[in-house]
Design a protein around this motif. Structure first.
Motif, short mmCIF file in Angstrom:
data_model
loop_
_atom_site.label_atom_id
_atom_site.label_comp_id
_atom_site.label_asym_id
_atom_site.label_seq_id
_atom_site.Cartn_x
_atom_site.Cartn_y
_atom_site.Cartn_z
N SER A 11 0.82 -1.22 0.00
CA SER A 11 0.00 0.00 0.00
C SER A 11 0.85 1.26 0.00
O SER A 11 0.60 2.19 -0.77
CB SER A 11 -0.93 0.02 1.21
OG SER A 11 -1.75 -1.11 1.23
N GLU A 12 1.84 1.32 0.86
CA GLU A 12 2.67 2.52 0.96
C GLU A 12 3.52 2.73 -0.29
O GLU A 12 3.70 3.85 -0.75
CB GLU A 12 3.53 2.45 2.21
CG GLU A 12 2.72 2.62 3.48
CD GLU A 12 3.54 2.49 4.75
OE1 GLU A 12 4.79 2.50 4.67
OE2 GLU A 12 2.93 2.37 5.82
N ILE A 13 4.04 1.65 -0.84
CA ILE A 13 4.86 1.77 -2.05
C ILE A 13 4.01 2.26 -3.22
O ILE A 13 4.39 3.17 -3.96
CB ILE A 13 5.57 0.44 -2.38
CG1 ILE A 13 6.63 0.15 -1.30
CG2 ILE A 13 6.19 0.47 -3.78
CD1 ILE A 13 7.22 -1.24 -1.36
N ILE A 14 2.84 1.67 -3.38
CA ILE A 14 1.96 2.10 -4.48
C ILE A 14 1.53 3.54 -4.26
O ILE A 14 1.46 4.32 -5.21
CB ILE A 14 0.77 1.14 -4.63
CG1 ILE A 14 1.30 -0.18 -5.21
CG2 ILE A 14 -0.33 1.74 -5.50
CD1 ILE A 14 0.29 -1.27 -5.35
N ASN A 15 1.26 3.92 -3.04
CA ASN A 15 0.88 5.30 -2.74
C ASN A 15 1.96 6.29 -3.18
O ASN A 15 1.65 7.37 -3.67
CB ASN A 15 0.58 5.47 -1.25
CG ASN A 15 0.08 6.86 -0.92
OD1 ASN A 15 -0.76 7.42 -1.62
ND2 ASN A 15 0.61 7.43 0.14
N GLN A 16 3.22 5.94 -3.02
CA GLN A 16 4.31 6.83 -3.45
C GLN A 16 4.22 7.12 -4.95
O GLN A 16 4.45 8.25 -5.38
CB GLN A 16 5.66 6.19 -3.14
CG GLN A 16 5.97 6.11 -1.67
CD GLN A 16 7.24 5.30 -1.40
OE1 GLN A 16 7.97 4.93 -2.32
NE2 GLN A 16 7.49 5.03 -0.14
N TYR A 17 3.93 6.10 -5.74
CA TYR A 17 3.85 6.27 -7.19
C TYR A 17 2.51 6.83 -7.65
O TYR A 17 2.40 7.40 -8.73
CB TYR A 17 4.13 4.94 -7.90
CG TYR A 17 5.57 4.55 -7.82
CD1 TYR A 17 6.51 5.03 -8.73
CD2 TYR A 17 6.02 3.70 -6.82
CE1 TYR A 17 7.84 4.69 -8.65
CE2 TYR A 17 7.36 3.33 -6.73
CZ TYR A 17 8.26 3.83 -7.65
OH TYR A 17 9.58 3.49 -7.57
N ALA A 18 1.48 6.66 -6.84
CA ALA A 18 0.13 7.07 -7.23
C ALA A 18 -0.08 8.57 -7.17
O ALA A 18 -1.06 9.08 -7.71
CB ALA A 18 -0.89 6.37 -6.33
N ARG A 19 0.81 9.28 -6.55
CA ARG A 19 0.63 10.73 -6.37
C ARG A 19 0.50 11.49 -7.69
O ARG A 19 -0.15 12.52 -7.75
CB ARG A 19 1.77 11.29 -5.54
CG ARG A 19 1.69 10.79 -4.11
CD ARG A 19 2.77 11.34 -3.24
NE ARG A 19 2.62 10.76 -1.90
CZ ARG A 19 3.61 10.37 -1.17
NH1 ARG A 19 4.86 10.49 -1.60
NH2 ARG A 19 3.39 9.84 0.02
N ASP A 20 1.12 10.99 -8.73
CA ASP A 20 1.07 11.66 -10.03
C ASP A 20 0.02 11.07 -10.97
O ASP A 20 -0.06 11.45 -12.13
CB ASP A 20 2.44 11.55 -10.73
CG ASP A 20 3.52 12.33 -9.99
OD1 ASP A 20 3.18 13.31 -9.31
OD2 ASP A 20 4.69 11.94 -10.09
#
Length: 138
Positions: free
Chosen positions: A89-98
């Protein structure tokens, strides 16, 4: 005035049941003329569900699976991200910001399991700020 392209990210686990998830990702990418990014997070052995074989997924594995599902036409137009870590979840959240849209697959849990834990897709959708499309896996 240049308009920014619409960006879609699809998270894949690659257990062999992602065809509906990839299909919806391709559908929306084509309809919205969007950039499509595929992300996979390799987890350490201890964070894998019991009985699940540990397979380190790489870019070639993702390309082979997309081809096997009949979507090879998109292979030259996708970005692939492979990460490693315990918190998907946290890793995907990092990339999902854009991203403008996140597409996730969901496999139903049994009643007992659903009462004691969140699914990974629920954890992701609780963190990201972009809209999330949950696709039921077969």
């Amino acid at each position: 005035m240049d308009s920014k392209p619409f960006k879609i990210m699809v998270a894949l686990v690659l257990r062999g049941d992602e065809k509906p998830v990839i299909s919806q990702s391709v559908f929306f990418a084509e309809k919205l003329n969007a950039d499509l990014t595929v992300i996979h997070v390799n987890q350490p052995v201890l964070s894998q569900p019991k009985g699940m074989a540990l397979e380190r997924i790489n870019e070639e594995t993702i390309r082979e699976r997309i081809t096997a599902y009949g979507f090879q036409k998109i292979l030259n137009n996708i970005n692939i991200i492979i990460e490693s870590g315990e918190s998907v979840s946290e890793i995907i959240n990092q990339y999902a910001r854009d991203m403008d849209l996140i597409i996730l697959g969901h496999r139903k849990m049994n009643t007992f399991k659903s009462h004691i834990m969140d699914s990974v897709d629920e954890g992701i959708s609780n963190l990201v700020t972009a809209p999330v499309l949950i696709v039921q896996k077969n």
